[in-house]
Design a protein around this motif. Structure first.
Motif, PDB file in Angstrom:
ATOM      1  N   ASP A   1     -47.588  -3.395  58.389  1.00  0.00           N
ATOM      2  CA  ASP A   1     -47.891  -4.632  57.661  1.00  0.00           C
ATOM      3  C   ASP A   1     -46.750  -4.948  56.700  1.00  0.00           C
ATOM      4  O   ASP A   1     -46.893  -4.821  55.476  1.00  0.00           O
ATOM      5  N   PRO A   2     -45.594  -5.371  57.208  1.00  0.00           N
ATOM      6  CA  PRO A   2     -44.407  -5.573  56.362  1.00  0.00           C
ATOM      7  C   PRO A   2     -44.628  -6.536  55.205  1.00  0.00           C
ATOM      8  O   PRO A   2     -44.017  -6.380  54.140  1.00  0.00           O
ATOM      9  N   ASP A   3     -45.497  -7.525  55.380  1.00  0.00           N
ATOM     10  CA  ASP A   3     -45.724  -8.514  54.325  1.00  0.00           C
ATOM     11  C   ASP A   3     -46.454  -7.933  53.115  1.00  0.00           C
ATOM     12  O   ASP A   3     -46.515  -8.578  52.069  1.00  0.00           O
ATOM     13  N   ALA A   4     -47.025  -6.735  53.267  1.00  0.00           N
ATOM     14  CA  ALA A   4     -47.760  -6.114  52.160  1.00  0.00           C
ATOM     15  C   ALA A   4     -46.919  -5.081  51.418  1.00  0.00           C
ATOM     16  O   ALA A   4     -47.410  -4.450  50.482  1.00  0.00           O
ATOM     17  N   GLN A   5     -45.671  -4.920  51.805  1.00  0.00           N
ATOM     18  CA  GLN A   5     -44.816  -3.940  51.135  1.00  0.00           C
ATOM     19  C   GLN A   5     -44.561  -4.333  49.681  1.00  0.00           C
ATOM     20  O   GLN A   5     -44.448  -5.515  49.370  1.00  0.00           O
ATOM     21  N   PRO A   6     -44.445  -3.342  48.794  1.00  0.00           N
ATOM     22  CA  PRO A   6     -44.099  -3.669  47.406  1.00  0.00           C
ATOM     23  C   PRO A   6     -42.637  -4.080  47.289  1.00  0.00           C
ATOM     24  O   PRO A   6     -41.845  -3.881  48.207  1.00  0.00           O
ATOM     25  N   ARG A   7     -42.277  -4.670  46.149  1.00  0.00           N
ATOM     26  CA  ARG A   7     -40.890  -5.061  45.916  1.00  0.00           C
ATOM     27  C   ARG A   7     -40.006  -3.836  45.640  1.00  0.00           C
ATOM     28  O   ARG A   7     -38.867  -3.773  46.084  1.00  0.00           O
ATOM     29  N   SER A   8     -40.548  -2.901  44.857  1.00  0.00           N
ATOM     30  CA  SER A   8     -39.754  -1.722  44.508  1.00  0.00           C
ATOM     31  C   SER A   8     -40.649  -0.500  44.415  1.00  0.00           C
ATOM     32  O   SER A   8     -41.871  -0.605  44.254  1.00  0.00           O
ATOM     33  N   LEU A   9     -40.014   0.665  44.508  1.00  0.00           N
ATOM     34  CA  LEU A   9     -40.722   1.937  44.459  1.00  0.00           C
ATOM     35  C   LEU A   9     -39.919   2.890  43.579  1.00  0.00           C
ATOM     36  O   LEU A   9     -38.768   3.213  43.891  1.00  0.00           O
ATOM     37  N   THR A  10     -40.521   3.313  42.473  1.00  0.00           N
ATOM     38  CA  THR A  10     -39.886   4.274  41.576  1.00  0.00           C
ATOM     39  C   THR A  10     -40.628   5.598  41.679  1.00  0.00           C
ATOM     40  O   THR A  10     -41.833   5.658  41.428  1.00  0.00           O
ATOM     41  N   LEU A  11     -39.910   6.646  42.048  1.00  0.00           N
ATOM     42  CA  LEU A  11     -40.496   7.971  42.231  1.00  0.00           C
ATOM     43  C   LEU A  11     -40.040   8.855  41.079  1.00  0.00           C
ATOM     44  O   LEU A  11     -38.842   9.090  40.902  1.00  0.00           O
ATOM     45  N   ILE A  12     -40.994   9.351  40.293  1.00  0.00           N
ATOM     46  CA  ILE A  12     -40.670  10.123  39.097  1.00  0.00           C
ATOM     47  C   ILE A  12     -41.090  11.582  39.276  1.00  0.00           C
ATOM     48  O   ILE A  12     -42.278  11.892  39.391  1.00  0.00           O
ATOM     49  N   GLY A  13     -40.118  12.476  39.326  1.00  0.00           N
ATOM     50  CA  GLY A  13     -40.376  13.914  39.340  1.00  0.00           C
ATOM     51  C   GLY A  13     -41.289  14.366  40.450  1.00  0.00           C
ATOM     52  O   GLY A  13     -42.168  15.207  40.230  1.00  0.00           O
ATOM     53  N   GLY A  14     -41.089  13.847  41.669  1.00  0.00           N
ATOM     54  CA  GLY A  14     -41.963  14.196  42.780  1.00  0.00           C
ATOM     55  C   GLY A  14     -41.318  15.163  43.760  1.00  0.00           C
ATOM     56  O   GLY A  14     -40.104  15.133  43.965  1.00  0.00           O
TER      57      GLY A  14
ATOM     58  N   ASP B   1     -36.678  20.028  34.328  1.00  0.00           N
ATOM     59  CA  ASP B   1     -37.997  20.008  34.958  1.00  0.00           C
ATOM     60  C   ASP B   1     -38.205  21.315  35.718  1.00  0.00           C
ATOM     61  O   ASP B   1     -37.499  21.605  36.682  1.00  0.00           O
ATOM     62  N   ASP B   2     -39.172  22.133  35.282  1.00  0.00           N
ATOM     63  CA  ASP B   2     -39.427  23.410  35.945  1.00  0.00           C
ATOM     64  C   ASP B   2     -40.575  23.341  36.944  1.00  0.00           C
ATOM     65  O   ASP B   2     -40.974  24.346  37.514  1.00  0.00           O
ATOM     66  N   ILE B   3     -41.110  22.146  37.165  1.00  0.00           N
ATOM     67  CA  ILE B   3     -42.166  21.957  38.166  1.00  0.00           C
ATOM     68  C   ILE B   3     -41.605  21.287  39.419  1.00  0.00           C
ATOM     69  O   ILE B   3     -41.808  21.753  40.539  1.00  0.00           O
ATOM     70  N   SER B   4     -40.914  20.182  39.221  1.00  0.00           N
ATOM     71  CA  SER B   4     -40.232  19.501  40.326  1.00  0.00           C
ATOM     72  C   SER B   4     -38.765  19.367  39.920  1.00  0.00           C
ATOM     73  O   SER B   4     -38.365  18.383  39.302  1.00  0.00           O
ATOM     74  N   ALA B   5     -37.991  20.367  40.269  1.00  0.00           N
ATOM     75  CA  ALA B   5     -36.625  20.493  39.764  1.00  0.00           C
ATOM     76  C   ALA B   5     -35.711  19.402  40.311  1.00  0.00           C
ATOM     77  O   ALA B   5     -35.985  18.815  41.376  1.00  0.00           O
TER      78      ALA B   5
ATOM     79  N   ALA C   1     -34.514  16.701  29.663  1.00  0.00           N
ATOM     80  CA  ALA C   1     -35.931  16.342  29.797  1.00  0.00           C
ATOM     81  C   ALA C   1     -36.668  17.300  30.712  1.00  0.00           C
ATOM     82  O   ALA C   1     -36.158  17.697  31.762  1.00  0.00           O
ATOM     83  N   GLY C   2     -37.878  17.661  30.323  1.00  0.00           N
ATOM     84  CA  GLY C   2     -38.752  18.447  31.170  1.00  0.00           C
ATOM     85  C   GLY C   2     -39.648  17.546  31.997  1.00  0.00           C
ATOM     86  O   GLY C   2     -39.471  16.328  32.034  1.00  0.00           O
ATOM     87  N   HIS C   3     -40.643  18.146  32.641  1.00  0.00           N
ATOM     88  CA  HIS C   3     -41.484  17.395  33.576  1.00  0.00           C
ATOM     89  C   HIS C   3     -42.295  16.315  32.863  1.00  0.00           C
ATOM     90  O   HIS C   3     -42.310  15.159  33.287  1.00  0.00           O
ATOM     91  N   TYR C   4     -42.951  16.672  31.768  1.00  0.00           N
ATOM     92  CA  TYR C   4     -43.807  15.715  31.076  1.00  0.00           C
ATOM     93  C   TYR C   4     -42.990  14.610  30.428  1.00  0.00           C
ATOM     94  O   TYR C   4     -43.394  13.444  30.395  1.00  0.00           O
TER      95      TYR C   4
END
Length: 431
Positions: free
Chosen positions: A195-208, A351-355, A382-385
């Motif tokens: 469903d390409p028309d439902a895609q978001p404009r941007s995707l930010t992935l934080i510490g994953g 980050d010691d959880i998701s390095a 910066a750490g994870h939190y």
């Protein structure tokens, strides 16, 4: 009935400690004892107060506590939490700022389902509210979900995200924090093909943990060290008779909390010892720094067993996202199909959880995305939190994320063949 008795035993121990704390507090607080001042009685009452509050918070879902914000007009506007999509295992909620024109930035915060409630992102929501229309995935405690609602694994989680994104529409900007980052990437790829028309404009992935093997940590080492049989035998229990989800297989919140605390047992012991002394001296308050932190930290939720086990097996052990072999309902999800959604990764240097290295791996997977649509940022010190709720987020990362959103708010241009380069994306790209 297997493991149901163990679940009820843990709840009994929690309840007993709460009762002991309340009893100690009441017994040591009799007015008659004031005739004979005794520091031991003050300490006993303080121990009871801290102990009762500690064990009581473990089964309480924290409130969001976001009542109003000050907007550009200098006025305080009431904030109302609205449920816009209601599902058995989680809702899509919207923080509506009353009396304010709708903001052009529409942001979906994807909260982790990793033991704590979505309220862990309270400060993140507060920081975004003045500039954005904020939506959040509010996951439910598995102990409260009847067995009749069926299973919930990482494929179901991915499809929930797909449903939420379809509801919000293509002018949405997604921010996924920690654990859901791989599945949010997969949900975006699913929409790119289905469903390409439902895609978001941007995707930010934080510490994953997009690629857990890229930079091993204690978390990834644990996942590699234990077998799935060991995990199922030692971590999975059935909800007891006290809750609506009686009989459901879960990874209990109390067991998760024990793991969280054991990772920094000395620091937590010191924190509670110091708090008891502050209470005994009359220096503590109901909303002091200790209580603000631990009221949230101690509030844990049960995780569906199939979600926990499938996360460990498919994301951490088999690295299906990292290898681009993840599938939903038997259909492979090709992350390379993402061609128009701008993707940014954010990592913490400590980050010691998701390095650092685990999250930026997402950019290499987006083979169909031009370099100008990719960006990354590593926050020094910066750490994870801190990268989503601490000082680093407020002062450095949030402005970068908002710039990234603004730079990618227009309708996407028709996809063109991406330029093939070996240069690593930098924090200024697509921002």
């Amino acid at each position: 009935m297997r493991y149901m008795a163990t679940y009820d035993l843990m709840e009994t121990l929690r309840n007993t400690n709460q009762w002991l704390g309340a009893t100690a507090k009441a017994a040591a607080s009799y007015p008659a004892f004031a005739l004979i001042p005794n520091p031991a009685l003050q300490w006993m009452a303080a121990w009871g107060e801290v102990t009762e509050r500690t064990f009581e918070r473990m089964t309480v879902k924290p409130g969001w506590g976001i009542r109003s914000i000050t907007c550009e007009d200098g006025k305080d506007h009431v904030v109302v939490k609205q449920t816009v999509v209601e599902r058995p295992f989680g809702d899509l909620i919207h923080f509506k700022v009353q009396g304010r024109e709708e903001k052009p930035r529409k942001v979906l915060l994807v909260a982790p389902m990793s033991g704590h409630y979505a309220t862990l992102l309270r400060s993140t929501v507060i920081s975004l509210l003045p500039d954005c229309e904020v939506y959040v995935t509010d996951w439910h405690n598995a102990r409260d979900i009847p067995v009749s609602e069926g299973k919930f694994d990482i494929e179901d989680y991915t499809l929930y995200l797909v449903e939420f994104l379809r509801h919000l529409g293509p002018d949405t900007h997604v921010i996924a924090v920690c654990q859901p980052a791989p599945l949010t990437l997969a949900a975006t790829a699913y929409l790119a093909e289905e469903d390409p028309d439902a895609q978001p404009r941007s995707l930010t992935l934080i510490g994953g943990p997009i690629d857990p093997d890229a930079a091993p940590t204690d978390v990834t080492d644990f996942g590699a060290r234990v077998t799935m049989g060991q995990l199922e035998e030692t971590m999975i229990q059935r909800v007891g008779f006290k809750y609506n989800g009686v009989g459901r297989s879960v990874y209990p919140g109390l067991l998760q909390l024990a793991s969280f605390i054991s990772m920094n047992a000395e620091r937590h012991s010191q924190a509670f010892g110091d708090q008891i002394m502050r209470v005994s001296r009359g220096e503590a308050s109901d909303h002091d720094a200790h209580n603000r932190f631990y009221d949230e930290y101690l509030a844990v939720m049960d995780m569906p067993a199939e979600f926990y086990l499938s996360t460990v097996e498919r994301v951490f052990k088999n690295c299906e996202i990292a290898k681009n072999t993840f599938s939903v309902n038997g259909k492979r999800i090709d992350i390379g199909k993402i061609t128009s959604v701008a993707v940014k990764t954010v990592e913490g240097a400590k980050d010691d959880i998701s390095a650092p290295g685990q999250c930026i791996a997402a950019l290499d997977l987006c083979t169909g995305l031009p370099d100008e649509k990719k960006a990354s940022h590593v926050e020094p010190g910066a750490g994870h939190y801190g990268i989503f709720a601490g000082k680093s987020w407020r002062q450095n990362i949030r402005p970068l994320v908002l710039e990234f959103i603004d730079a990618n708010s227009g309708a996407p241009k028709p996809a063109t063949a991406p330029k093939r380069t070996t240069k690593t994306a930098n924090k200024n790209a697509a921002a």
